[in-house]
Structure formats: structure tokens, C-alpha cells
Design an enzyme around this catalytic site. Structure first.
Site, PDB file in Angstrom:
ATOM      1  N   ASN A 107       0.832  -1.202   0.000  1.00  0.00           N
ATOM      2  CA  ASN A 107       0.000   0.000   0.000  1.00  0.00           C
ATOM      3  C   ASN A 107       0.858   1.240   0.000  1.00  0.00           C
ATOM      4  OD1 ASN A 107      -0.272   1.885   2.533  1.00  0.00           O
ATOM      5  ND2 ASN A 107       0.217  -0.148   3.326  1.00  0.00           N
ATOM      6  N   CYS A 117       6.740   5.602   8.442  1.00  0.00           N
ATOM      7  CA  CYS A 117       5.842   5.503   7.282  1.00  0.00           C
ATOM      8  C   CYS A 117       6.674   5.520   6.008  1.00  0.00           C
ATOM      9  CB  CYS A 117       4.838   6.649   7.242  1.00  0.00           C
ATOM     10  SG  CYS A 117       3.799   6.558   5.762  1.00  0.00           S
TER      11      CYS A 117
END
Lengths: 265, 302
Positions: free
Chosen positions: B68, B128
Site C-alpha cells: 500500500n 511511514c
């Protein structure tokens, strides 16, 4: 929205890659609305469920129908299921075509496998006493589907093929433009490949006719949590748009709010 | 049977947490379970200002997992506090606020703001992989992990969780750095960086070219990292990475996690957090274990 283990009634091969699957899943069938989707589990080998539009649903009998094209491992698995097998579905999901908003002269325009969810829409309109006109657009005559079924409902059906092998020769947008000249429609519902919707939506908008388009995007959770399947919706913000979730806020959006240039990038 | 665990002074009614980014703000899964039935909900990663996130395509399927690159789409910390947090607290949910930023001062500001709210814990995402500003720059080397933890600690009045990246040379060193500067809890692993190429178009499937790998395929890596970190630090660990069943979760507990987070599994099975919880209970019954805490770190390593 539920997870239901349904039972397959039949899985009919319509063409080399196209399948028409009927199954019994009363909880999902009871809730289903036209334009909504299901997330279908395709065995244990693929991680993600596959989003497939509802082609028809009958709350009374509990029977749903989905039609799909074999595109990869997931849909191949689904194509191999037989009558009596189980099917694990999550749904119904999202917001579809709002029948009460469409008015009494509706034009449905579907391209390729986008014709299928429009059948549920036509069926629901008919229950309200409205018979929509239907444009079915395909690349070529051998790909034409659903014509007889829409005709059986009593709809006026217009076929277009890119190569002119059946019906009108040209694209969906050309045929829709011709029909819009009649100035009779209260709304237009679109479902099909992105190029078809990108070219057709502006025509309805130019005629001042409300236009609703069903968008597709790679999907994760299906319930609006993961934010994978977003599309750009125009707004008054500094950026001029924000992202909405195809699975939860769509898949059907008001075409004039969609930032079409961002779709399918 | 006791399923409750205590993480840095916060009691979780069971060791099940939802992984940040996979359960929104906890209301999307209400048709399937109540968020308050779980130990805690780690909400979607927050930034100071709202973020639109990355262009699509944002998700790709790979063997036994997904990639993702959502890119931290979120409404910003203030909207979360006004619109989402009051509802979550009314529902009795234990809330973990997950924060990301561009700079150390961003993290400090968010930690300070959230410290004056009803959130139960703050999870600092320094890993992230999908945005330049995702803090990954802070999460790679022990020195920068130490620096950001030290600064954020000054402003964070809630239990501070540091979420560790697996995309590093030695995760135990980063864990030690976070612990030494005041982290109360560690969570691991964030996603592994991966890539998928469409051989027909010769383009990456993800618009961001690369993305974060999660799902069953990462589980052995995650279990190994939890085990290595548990052997190095004395603070509790929230373990995650590919957990789909109770058996998977028990592996993480045995490796040294005090709680486990469920993420990708919910995309296949929306009931996954409950399925995992029931699986843990089943395992405890079958093995005569009365307290889930008795499983933590009990792997008998060679």
C-alpha cells in the site's frame, strides 16, 4: 452490510472470459440496492476480496446475480465455482444509483461489462413504473451482452459497437449525444470503462442533465477504512478537490463533481 | 481466564489492537464488532495539517500480502480531536493516536496537543514508508530515533509508543535507542518496503512506485524482530505483521509481545480482530493457561 456465506445456484459461462453467477444469500439480497457492490472472497490464495457490482438482487427469493470478467487469479477462482459451492460475500457496499433521484425519463448507458449493474437499476426503475432507455456499447458484435434482458423488461435498447459490426457504429458517447438531442431525459446513469465515462459524462452535463457515474478503483477493505480506493471530488477548498472512497462514498458519484482528469492515472 | 494486559499503566481488556491505517477512526467496522470490545484502536495516522494522500493506484496485491501507499490521507489532528475522539470516548474505546510529521517540532506539537485530550496513548510513527514527511528519516538510525524520542518525550504526557521500522540494519539498536530516551512502549513492525511492476505496461503498479508490504508474507520477519527486540529491551511491545488467527497472535506473544495488532487480515475477514481474540482464548483453554500474560516472552529459544 454483512459477511454472508451464500450458496451458488448456477455459474454460467457467457463467453470465453465472462461469467454469470447466481447465488442464494438472503441477508445481502434483502439489503442490496442498484449500483452497490460486493467484495467477494476468491479462495484462500488471494489476500484481497474482489469488488464486483451487483447485476441483480431479489429480496423475496434471496437470490443475487453477479457477472464478471476473468481478469486474474481471483476471478479465475470464481469462474471455477459450481452450483452447490459456497461463496463468501461482504456487502452490499457503498452508495449506488438513487432511484428516487433519477426522475421519470432515465437513460442508462453501459459499456462492456458496465452493462450488468445497470440491469439491477432498470429492474428497480421498472418496479416504480419507469422504463429507462438503455445504451449498450461494446467494441464489437461478439461482445454484445444483456440486450435481450433489457428488451424483455420493456426498455428501448440502443446498441453501439466501435467497429460497427452491430447497431450504431461508434462510441457510447456518440450514441448518447444523439439521444440527448431529443431533450427528453431527466437523468443519465453511466457504468463502463473510464474512457467511455470520461467522454460521455461531459455531454450529459453540457445538456444540464443530472449524470451519475459508477467508478472503479483498486480496493482494499471495502468498508471505507483503508482509503486505498479513492477518487478526486471537486470542491471549494484551496486544493480544489478532496478524496472520497469508491467503496463507501461511491461507487456511484455525481459525474459533475468528479475530477475526471485524476481518474485512472 | 484473564485476557487483560497492562501496557504502560493503561489496562487493555484484551491484547487485541487494530493497526493504524487499517481501521480508519474505528467506526467503519461497527457492523461487525464494537471497537470497545477490543483492547485498543490505533487510529489512522494523523498529521498537524490535513493531507490528501497519494494519487491512485494505492494498493496492489502480492503473494500472501499487499503493498500500500496511501500516503497518510487524514483530516488533521484538530479535526480528529473535534469530530472523532469524543465519539470514540463516548463508546468507551481505548484510543491510541498515531502521529506523523515533517520535523521533530511537528511531532512535539502534536504530542503536546494530544496530551491535553482524552486519548489513552500516543503512537509516534517514525517509519511511514509512503511519504517524505512520514518520519522515516527519523526512524532509520539509532541516533535519530534517540533524538526524536527525547524531544517528543518532553511534550508527551501520555504513554508514548514508538513504532519501529523494519527497514533498518538492526532493529534492536533502534529499540534500545527509543527505550533509553523514554519510550514507554514499542510497536513493531511497520510495513516492509516493496515494489510491484506491471510487466505489460512496464510501470510500477503503485503510483508512488514503492509501498509498504503487509499481510501473512511478513509474519516470519515480524516475529523474528519482536523476538530480537524483546530480548533487548524491558518495555512492553505491541507486535504486528500478518496476524490472521489466534495461533499467529500466540506466536507474537511467545516471542515477547504483550499485545498484538491486527491490520491487513481485516480486509479479507472484517471480523479478524474478534477471530484472533477467540483463537487466543481457544489456545489458552486447550493449554490450561489462565492468564494471557503468562504467554508473553515464553518461547524457549535454542
Amino acid at each position: 452490510m454483512v459477511v454472508e456465506i451464500g450458496k451458488i445456484i448456477k455459474n454460467e459461462k457467457l463467453s470465453e472470459t465472462l461469467f454469470d453467477l447466481h447465488f442464494y444469500a438472503p441477508k445481502v439480497a434483502k439489503e442490496a440496492l442498484p449500483g452497490q457492490i460486493l467484495q467477494v472472497k476468491c479462495g484462500d490464495k488471494v489476500t484481497l476480496r474482489r469488488p464486483i457490482s451487483i447485476c441483480d438482487a431479489d429480496a423475496k427469493t434471496g437470490i443475487l446475480r453477479i457477472c464478471f470478467d476473468v481478469r486474474g487469479e481471483g476471478t479465475k477462482y470464481l469462474s471455477e465455482r459450481k452450483a452447490g459451492d459456497e461463496i463468501d460475500v461482504l456487502g452490499p457496499l457503498g452508495k449506488g444509483y438513487e432511484i428516487q433521484k433519477l426522475g421519470d425519463r432515465v437513460l442508462l448507458a453501459g459499456g462492456g461489462i458496465g452493462t450488468f449493474p445497470l440491469f439491477f437499476t432498470a429492474n428497480q426503475l421498472k418496479e416504480k413504473g419507469i422504463l429507462p432507455d438503455v445504451v449498450l456499447a461494446f467494441r464489437s458484435a461478439e461482445l454484445v451482452n444483456m440486450k435481450e434482458e433489457f428488451e424483455f423488461l420493456g426498455c428501448r435498447v440502443f446498441i453501439s459497437t466501435d467497429d460497427g459490426s452491430q447497431g450504431f457504429c461508434g462510441y457510447a458517447c456518440n450514441l448518447v449525444e444523439t439521444l440527448l438531442q431529443e431533450n427528453i431525459y431527466s437523468s443519465v446513469c453511466l457504468c463502463g470503462p473510464l474512457p467511455m465515462m470520461k467522454t460521455t459524462a461531459p455531454l450529459a452535463i453540457a445538456h444540464g442533465i443530472p449524470c451519475y457515474a459508477s467508478l472503479e478503483e483498486r480496493m482494499g477493505c471495502g468498508v471505507g477504512a483503508c482509503l486505498a480506493c479513492v477518487c478526486s471530488i471537486k470542491d471549494e477548498s484551496e486544493n480544489g478537490f478532496h478524496h472520497e472512497r469508491v467503496c463507501a462514498d461511491g461507487p456511484v458519484f455525481d459525474a459533475k463533481t468528479v475530477k475526471w482528469e485524476d481518474c485512472g492515472k | 481466564m484473564n485476557l487483560s494486559v497492562n501496557i504502560a499503566g493503561i489496562t487493555l481488556k484484551n491484547p487485541i489492537v487494530t493497526a493504524s491505517g487499517t481501521c480508519g477512526f474505528g467506526d467503519e467496522y461497527t457492523p461487525f464488532y464494537k471497537s470497545s470490545d477490543l483492547g485498543a484502536i490505533a487510529v489512522k495516522g494523523l498529521t498537524l495539517a490535513p493531507r490528501l494522500g497519494n494519487p491512485v493506484i494505492r494498493i496492489a496485491e502480492v503473494s500472501s500480502g499487499i503493498l500500500n501507499s496511501i500516503g497518510l490521507q487524514n483530516p488533521g489532528v484538530h479535526v480528529f480531536m473535534e469530530k472523532e475522539l469524543p465519539r470514540l470516548k463516548r463508546e468507551g474505546v481505548t484510543v491510541i493516536a498515531n502521529i506523523s510529521g515533517n520535523s521533530i517540532s511537528d511531532y512535539c506539537e502534536m504530542a503536546q496537543i494530544l496530551s491535553n485530550t482524552a486519548v489513552d496513548m500516543i503512537e509516534m510513527n517514525i517509519s511511514c514508508p509512503n511519504v517524505k514527511e512520514g518520519g522515516v528519516a527519523f526512524g532509520v538510525k539509532p541516533k535519530t530515533v534517540a533524538e526524536i524520542t527525547r524531544e517528543v518525550r518532553k511534550y508527551c504526557k501520555k504513554p508514548l509508543i514508538v513504532k519501529l521500522s523494519p527497514n533498518v540494519a538492526d532493529i534492536a539498536q533502534n529499540a534500545l535507542a527509543a527505550e533509553s530516551e523514554g519510550a514507554d512502549v514499542l510497536s513493531l513492525i511497520n510495513t516492509l518496503i516493496g515494489m510491484k511492476i506491471d510487466i505489460h505496461t512496464r510501470r510500477p503498479v503503485l503510483h508512488n512506485n514503492i509501498g509498504g508490504l503487509s499481510g501473512p508474507c511478513v509474519k516470519p520477519v515480524a516475529v523474528r524482530m519482536v523476538w530480537q527486540v524483546a530480548n533487548s529491551v524491558n518495555i512492553p511491545i505491541i507486535g504486528m505483521g500478518g496476524i490472521e488467527t489466534g495461533e499467529d497472535a500466540v506466536e507474537f506473544l511467545l516471542a515477547g509481545a504483550s499485545a498484538v495488532a491486527i491490520g491487513t487480515a481485516a480486509f479479507t475477514n472484517p471480523y479478524a480482530p474478534i477471530t484472533v481474540l477467540q483463537g487466543i482464548e481457544q489456545y489458552m483453554k486447550e493449554n490450561g493457561i489462565d492468564d494471557v500474560n503468562d504467554l508473553v516472552g515464553k518461547v524457549q529459544s535454542y
